[in-house]
Design an enzyme around this catalytic site. Structure first.
Site, PDB file in Angstrom:
ATOM      1  N   GLY A   1       0.807  -1.217   0.000  1.00 42.15           N
ATOM      2  CA  GLY A   1       0.000   0.000   0.000  1.00 42.15           C
ATOM      3  C   GLY A   1       0.840   1.266   0.000  1.00 42.15           C
ATOM      4  O   GLY A   1       0.503   2.246  -0.669  1.00 42.15           O
TER       5      GLY A   1
ATOM      6  N   SER B   1      -3.572  -3.396  -0.499  1.00 48.23           N
ATOM      7  CA  SER B   1      -2.466  -4.176   0.043  1.00 48.23           C
ATOM      8  C   SER B   1      -2.973  -5.544   0.478  1.00 48.23           C
ATOM      9  O   SER B   1      -4.050  -5.654   1.070  1.00 48.23           O
ATOM     10  CB  SER B   1      -1.858  -3.428   1.231  1.00 48.23           C
ATOM     11  OG  SER B   1      -0.809  -4.171   1.795  1.00 48.23           O
TER      12      SER B   1
ATOM     13  N   GLN C   1      -7.667  -0.349   3.726  1.00 57.50           N
ATOM     14  CA  GLN C   1      -8.514  -0.905   4.796  1.00 57.50           C
ATOM     15  C   GLN C   1      -9.857  -1.391   4.267  1.00 57.50           C
ATOM     16  O   GLN C   1     -10.611  -2.037   4.991  1.00 57.50           O
ATOM     17  CB  GLN C   1      -8.758   0.143   5.887  1.00 57.50           C
ATOM     18  CG  GLN C   1      -7.527   0.492   6.707  1.00 57.50           C
ATOM     19  CD  GLN C   1      -7.096  -0.622   7.644  1.00 57.50           C
ATOM     20  OE1 GLN C   1      -7.905  -1.422   8.103  1.00 57.50           O
ATOM     21  NE2 GLN C   1      -5.811  -0.685   7.938  1.00 57.50           N
TER      22      GLN C   1
ATOM     23  N   ASN D   1      -7.888   3.890   8.756  1.00 62.16           N
ATOM     24  CA  ASN D   1      -7.287   2.757   9.450  1.00 62.16           C
ATOM     25  C   ASN D   1      -7.339   2.886  10.967  1.00 62.16           C
ATOM     26  O   ASN D   1      -7.258   1.889  11.673  1.00 62.16           O
ATOM     27  CB  ASN D   1      -5.840   2.570   8.997  1.00 62.16           C
ATOM     28  CG  ASN D   1      -5.046   3.853   8.985  1.00 62.16           C
ATOM     29  OD1 ASN D   1      -5.409   4.823   8.317  1.00 62.16           O
ATOM     30  ND2 ASN D   1      -3.976   3.885   9.735  1.00 62.16           N
TER      31      ASN D   1
ATOM     32  N   THR E   1      11.323  -7.730 -10.987  1.00 56.44           N
ATOM     33  CA  THR E   1      10.801  -9.085 -11.165  1.00 56.44           C
ATOM     34  C   THR E   1       9.586  -9.282 -10.268  1.00 56.44           C
ATOM     35  O   THR E   1       9.616  -8.918  -9.092  1.00 56.44           O
ATOM     36  CB  THR E   1      11.902 -10.108 -10.816  1.00 56.44           C
ATOM     37  OG1 THR E   1      13.009  -9.851 -11.684  1.00 56.44           O
ATOM     38  CG2 THR E   1      11.412 -11.535 -11.002  1.00 56.44           C
TER      39      THR E   1
ATOM     40  N   CYS F   1       4.703   5.597  19.068  1.00 57.66           N
ATOM     41  CA  CYS F   1       5.942   5.832  19.794  1.00 57.66           C
ATOM     42  C   CYS F   1       7.018   6.250  18.803  1.00 57.66           C
ATOM     43  O   CYS F   1       7.461   5.456  17.987  1.00 57.66           O
ATOM     44  CB  CYS F   1       6.370   4.564  20.533  1.00 57.66           C
ATOM     45  SG  CYS F   1       7.640   4.884  21.745  1.00 57.66           S
TER      46      CYS F   1
ATOM     47  N   HIS G   1      -1.794  -7.743   2.756  1.00 53.59           N
ATOM     48  CA  HIS G   1      -1.714  -8.224   4.151  1.00 53.59           C
ATOM     49  C   HIS G   1      -2.803  -7.684   5.075  1.00 53.59           C
ATOM     50  O   HIS G   1      -2.856  -8.042   6.251  1.00 53.59           O
ATOM     51  CB  HIS G   1      -0.314  -7.980   4.737  1.00 53.59           C
ATOM     52  CG  HIS G   1      -0.020  -6.578   5.167  1.00 53.59           C
ATOM     53  ND1 HIS G   1      -0.102  -6.183   6.478  1.00 53.59           N
ATOM     54  CD2 HIS G   1       0.374  -5.484   4.475  1.00 53.59           C
ATOM     55  CE1 HIS G   1       0.236  -4.903   6.574  1.00 53.59           C
ATOM     56  NE2 HIS G   1       0.514  -4.455   5.364  1.00 53.59           N
TER      57      HIS G   1
HETATM   58  C1  LIG Z   1      -1.552  -0.503   6.108  1.00 58.54           C
HETATM   59  C2  LIG Z   1      -1.967   0.714   5.344  1.00 58.54           C
HETATM   60  C3  LIG Z   1      -1.148   1.263   4.335  1.00 58.54           C
HETATM   61  C4  LIG Z   1       0.225   0.719   4.032  1.00 58.54           C
HETATM   62  O1  LIG Z   1       0.168  -0.520   3.398  1.00 58.54           O
HETATM   63  P1  LIG Z   1       1.497  -1.463   3.404  1.00 58.54           P
HETATM   64  O2  LIG Z   1       1.140  -2.581   2.483  1.00 58.54           O
HETATM   65  O3  LIG Z   1       1.681  -1.910   4.811  1.00 58.54           O
HETATM   66  O4  LIG Z   1       2.605  -0.631   2.878  1.00 58.54           O
HETATM   67  C5  LIG Z   1      -1.611   2.346   3.639  1.00 58.54           C
HETATM   68  N1  LIG Z   1      -2.809   2.885   3.896  1.00 58.54           N
HETATM   69  C6  LIG Z   1      -3.630   2.390   4.852  1.00 58.54           C
HETATM   70  C7  LIG Z   1      -4.963   3.022   5.079  1.00 58.54           C
HETATM   71  C8  LIG Z   1      -3.225   1.295   5.609  1.00 58.54           C
HETATM   72  O5  LIG Z   1      -4.029   0.827   6.565  1.00 58.54           O
END
Ligand SMILES: *Cc1c(COP(=O)(O)O)cnc(C)c1O
Length: 386
Positions: free
Chosen positions: A77, A205, A185, A157, A243, A331, A207
């Site tokens: 993301g 993204s 999100q 998020n 790649t 933090c 994950h």
């Molecule tokens: C987690 C997140 C990102 C970043 O995505 P990554 O794949 O961890 O770089 C960007 N925008 C939002 C709203 C997110 O929650």
């Protein structure tokens, strides 16, 4: 999704990252073992990798109403957000170039905007309502002749507020301005249609929806010519060098398909957990208040400020009890910076620092939801000395 090496762990921080669906893991495995070919190579062996990538591209495109050729795979993301804003401004030489975004975007948007400002780009960071909503009328009023792109996230998020992106997209379309949305999100959690939402560019993204880390995408509407952000080879139709992360992309495709096909049932379940948590915490603990919108809210987002406590302290105490959640401060170099999102919705610095974010998923069970609330209430009473 609450599997963990320690059986006693309750994982409720799915906005930070999600565990992979077991099926995602299985789908990826062959591409880390025997099918390791470079999808750009010409021999038939590599064709297996190329077909797997094409298959994943098609699966993901279908979930958002896009064409496969409108999907460009990235490293996540953050890269997608950086790419969208940086490239659009670079094409204009960073001059006579104005971006409209919001005060509550993810750091991946805010920080690239700050960099662009140093290069001469002008940026408007729109304020939001007390519930975190962006006002489409304010977006329209902020448009200037030199505005090149509007970037408003689909769902926040931290506080889970779902933004009126279709309306904002409509305004951008009418004015001939590009519309980008950070849907990291949102994908797999709420329905997305790039057509009806008038989206030109969109970040996502893997994950955050049960897929692997380190793989994401930028959706680019057909006919929009965006310059590459990563230069090099001619992968991704010359738009993103490097790649391809074949196992990651295969996992992304599988995760998107799974998350979207079970979205209705999962989101009903998770919404029930969310609302149960919110109502228990607000009624059982005086001095607690919800951050974000009560209904225009991601199914799995709970964010509450608890008067008189430090969120980070409660988080550490929850961790000792094997519970993973997030707090309303980050933090940085030993100091606790209150979240820019909570400040933007009008929270004081103390209120922002007293916030806890809990993000359950469909794999959590109701008894875990109650266990987390019981423990949290005990900790808060202890911290308040009552
Ligand atoms: C987690 C997140 C990102 C970043 O995505 P990554 O794949 O961890 O770089 C960007 N925008 C939002 C709203 C997110 O929650």
């Amino acid at each position: 999704m609450n599997r963990s090496s320690e059986n006693s762990t309750i994982y409720m921080d799915h906005a930070a990252t999600t565990p992979m669906y077991p099926e995602v893991n299985e789908a990826m495995f062959p591409y880390m073992e025997e099918m390791f070919g470079n999808p750009s190579a010409v021999y038939r062996f590599a064709g297996k990798s190329a077909r797997a990538v094409a298959d994943a591209r098609g699966k993901i495109a279908r979930t958002i109403g896009a064409l496969p050729e409108e999907i460009y795979f990235t490293s996540g993301g953050s890269e997608s957000d950086n790419w969208a804003l940086f490239s659009v401004c670079e094409e204009r030489g960073f001059k006579n170039c104005h971006i409209i975004t919001t005060q509550i975007e993810h750091h991946a948007i805010i920080e690239v905007c700050k960099r662009l400002e140093k290069l001469g780009v002008e940026v408007t960071y729109l304020p939001v309502s007390a519930e975190g909503l962006v006002d489409p009328a304010l977006v329209e009023k902020s448009i200037r002749p030199e505005t090149v792109i509007i970037s408003v996230m689909m769902a926040n998020n931290e506080i889970g507020t779902i933004e009126p992106v279709a309306e904002i997209g409509q305004i951008a379309r009418e004015k001939g301005i590009l519309f980008h949305t950070d849907a990291v999100q949102a994908l797999g959690h709420i329905p997305i249609d790039v057509g009806t939402m008038n989206i030109d560019l969109m970040s996502a993204s893997a994950h955050k929806l049960g897929g692997p880390k380190g793989v994401g995408l930028l959706y680019v509407r057909k006919g929009q010519n965006i310059t590459p952000f990563i230069s090099g080879g001619s992968q991704e139709r010359g738009k993103r060098a490097g790649t391809l992360n074949v196992p990651g992309i295969v996992g992304f495709g599988e995760a998107a398909l799974r998350a979207c096909s079970r979205m209705d049932t999962d989101s009903a379940e998770v919404t029930h957990m969310r609302d149960h948590m919110i109502s228990r915490l607000l009624t059982e603990l005086p001095g607690s208040s919800l951050n974000g919108h009560p209904t225009k809210r991601l199914p799995g987002n709970v964010n509450i400020s608890f008067e008189g406590i430090e969120g980070e302290t409660a988080l550490i105490m929850l961790d000792r009890a094997g519970i993973c959640v997030s707090s309303g401060s980050a933090c940085s170099s030993g100091a606790l910076d209150p979240s820019h999102v909570l400040l933007a919705i009008g929270r004081s610095r103390d209120e922002a620092r007293s916030a806890i974010r809990i993000t359950p998923a469909a794999s959590n069970r109701m008894y875990e939801v109650d266990a987390v609330i019981d423990k949290l209430e005990e900790i808060i009473r202890q911290l308040r000395g009552i």
